[in-house]
Design a protein around this motif. Sequence first.
Motif, PDB file in Angstrom:
ATOM      1  N   PHE A 231       4.165  -9.499 -30.897  1.00 33.99           N
ATOM      2  CA  PHE A 231       3.794  -9.696 -29.496  1.00 33.99           C
ATOM      3  C   PHE A 231       4.790  -8.956 -28.604  1.00 33.99           C
ATOM      4  N   ALA A 232       4.357  -8.625 -27.404  1.00 31.56           N
ATOM      5  CA  ALA A 232       5.252  -8.092 -26.376  1.00 31.56           C
ATOM      6  C   ALA A 232       4.992  -8.880 -25.106  1.00 31.56           C
ATOM      7  N   GLY A 233       6.045  -9.142 -24.344  1.00 26.32           N
ATOM      8  CA  GLY A 233       5.868  -9.941 -23.134  1.00 26.32           C
ATOM      9  C   GLY A 233       6.888  -9.601 -22.060  1.00 26.32           C
ATOM     10  N   THR A 234       6.575 -10.035 -20.842  1.00 35.00           N
ATOM     11  CA  THR A 234       7.486  -9.843 -19.710  1.00 35.00           C
ATOM     12  C   THR A 234       7.498 -11.102 -18.853  1.00 35.00           C
ATOM     13  N   THR A 235       8.610 -11.323 -18.217  1.00 36.70           N
ATOM     14  CA  THR A 235       8.724 -12.389 -17.223  1.00 36.70           C
ATOM     15  C   THR A 235       9.791 -11.990 -16.216  1.00 36.70           C
ATOM     16  N   GLU A 236       9.760 -12.624 -15.073  1.00 36.81           N
ATOM     17  CA  GLU A 236      10.750 -12.363 -14.029  1.00 36.81           C
ATOM     18  C   GLU A 236      11.087 -13.684 -13.350  1.00 36.81           C
ATOM     19  N   PHE A 237      12.352 -13.839 -12.996  1.00 41.28           N
ATOM     20  CA  PHE A 237      12.763 -15.058 -12.298  1.00 41.28           C
ATOM     21  C   PHE A 237      13.945 -14.759 -11.395  1.00 41.28           C
ATOM     22  N   ALA A 238      14.141 -15.628 -10.414  1.00 39.82           N
ATOM     23  CA  ALA A 238      15.270 -15.510  -9.490  1.00 39.82           C
ATOM     24  C   ALA A 238      16.524 -16.058 -10.160  1.00 39.82           C
ATOM     25  N   MET A 239      17.583 -15.283 -10.129  1.00 42.34           N
ATOM     26  CA  MET A 239      18.831 -15.715 -10.764  1.00 42.34           C
ATOM     27  C   MET A 239      19.371 -16.996 -10.134  1.00 42.34           C
ATOM     28  N   LYS A 240      19.213 -17.147  -8.814  1.00 43.94           N
ATOM     29  CA  LYS A 240      19.754 -18.338  -8.136  1.00 43.94           C
ATOM     30  C   LYS A 240      19.083 -19.613  -8.638  1.00 43.94           C
ATOM     31  N   ASP A 241      17.834 -19.499  -9.136  1.00 36.23           N
ATOM     32  CA  ASP A 241      17.149 -20.680  -9.671  1.00 36.23           C
ATOM     33  C   ASP A 241      17.865 -21.254 -10.888  1.00 36.23           C
ATOM     34  N   PHE A 242      18.682 -20.430 -11.539  1.00 37.81           N
ATOM     35  CA  PHE A 242      19.416 -20.879 -12.716  1.00 37.81           C
ATOM     36  C   PHE A 242      20.915 -21.001 -12.434  1.00 37.81           C
ATOM     37  N   GLY A 243      21.250 -21.197 -11.162  1.00 37.31           N
ATOM     38  CA  GLY A 243      22.636 -21.453 -10.787  1.00 37.31           C
ATOM     39  C   GLY A 243      23.557 -20.255 -10.923  1.00 37.31           C
ATOM     40  N   ILE A 244      23.006 -19.050 -10.979  1.00 38.76           N
ATOM     41  CA  ILE A 244      23.842 -17.854 -11.056  1.00 38.76           C
ATOM     42  C   ILE A 244      24.370 -17.565  -9.656  1.00 38.76           C
ATOM     43  N   LYS A 245      25.697 -17.541  -9.534  1.00 38.14           N
ATOM     44  CA  LYS A 245      26.360 -17.523  -8.232  1.00 38.14           C
ATOM     45  C   LYS A 245      26.364 -16.155  -7.556  1.00 38.14           C
TER      46      LYS A 245
ATOM     47  N   ALA B   2      18.031  -9.863  -6.477  1.00 36.66           N
ATOM     48  CA  ALA B   2      17.934 -11.313  -6.640  1.00 36.66           C
ATOM     49  C   ALA B   2      17.251 -11.739  -7.935  1.00 36.66           C
ATOM     50  N   ASN B   3      16.384 -10.882  -8.485  1.00 42.44           N
ATOM     51  CA  ASN B   3      15.594 -11.263  -9.665  1.00 42.44           C
ATOM     52  C   ASN B   3      16.007 -10.478 -10.895  1.00 42.44           C
ATOM     53  N   VAL B   4      15.778 -11.084 -12.032  1.00 38.72           N
ATOM     54  CA  VAL B   4      15.982 -10.413 -13.316  1.00 38.72           C
ATOM     55  C   VAL B   4      14.639 -10.366 -14.039  1.00 38.72           C
TER      56      VAL B   4
END
Length: 191
Positions: A156-170, A178-180
Motif C-alpha cells: 500500500f501507499a498512503g499520505t496524510t498531513e497534520f498540524a504540528m501544534k496539534d501534537f504539542g510541537i513547540k 505549520a503542517n507536516v
Amino acid sequence: MKKQLISTVFGAILLVPAMANAADYKIDTQGAHASIQFKVNHLGYSFVTGRFNDFSGDFSYDANTVNDTKVKVTINTTSVDSNHAERDKHLRGSDFLNTGEFPKAEFVSTTVEDKGNGKVVVNGNLTLNGVTKPVAIDATVIGEGKDPWGGYRAGFAGTTEFAMKDFGIKMDLGPASANVSLDLVIEGIKQ
C-alpha cells in the motif's frame, strides 16, 4: 420467528468464512520494502524532507473485506533522518519530537473505509510527542501476491498531513511551515 432465526443463523454462517479470510502481515522493514518519509515547508521557500529509519508494524488485510483491515505501526522517533546531523539533533529535541521523553510514536487504526478502485481511507489514532489525535491516511492498494521466495505479500501507499501544534510541537516557523506531510509505503509479508 422461525424464518428470522434461520435467516440470522444462515447470515452468520456466511460471515464466518469472510472474516476468516483476513490474513496477518508483518511490515517488511528488514528488506527495506517500507518507508515513512516526511516533508515540511521551510519558511515558504523550500522543503525539508526526511524519513524515520526505524519502525515496525503489522496489519490484517483481505481484499474481500477491506473495511475490516487493522493496522498498527510503531516508529522509533530517535531514528529521524533529514540528512543533516545538526538539524536531526534539533528535531530530536524539545522544540520538535522530544525524543528524550517520547522515543516512540504509534499509529493504530480505528476504521478503514473502502472507497473503491483500490482507494481506502485509514482512520486511526496517532500518538506523537505524548499527544494522541485522530488522523486519516488516504491510501492506495498497490497489489498483492506470491513473492519469489515462497511467501505472499501485500503493499500500500498512503499520505496524510497534520498540524504540528496539534501534537504539542513547540517550534513555530510561521504559517507556511505549520503542517507536516507523511508519505508512507507499506509492504507486508503474510505470516
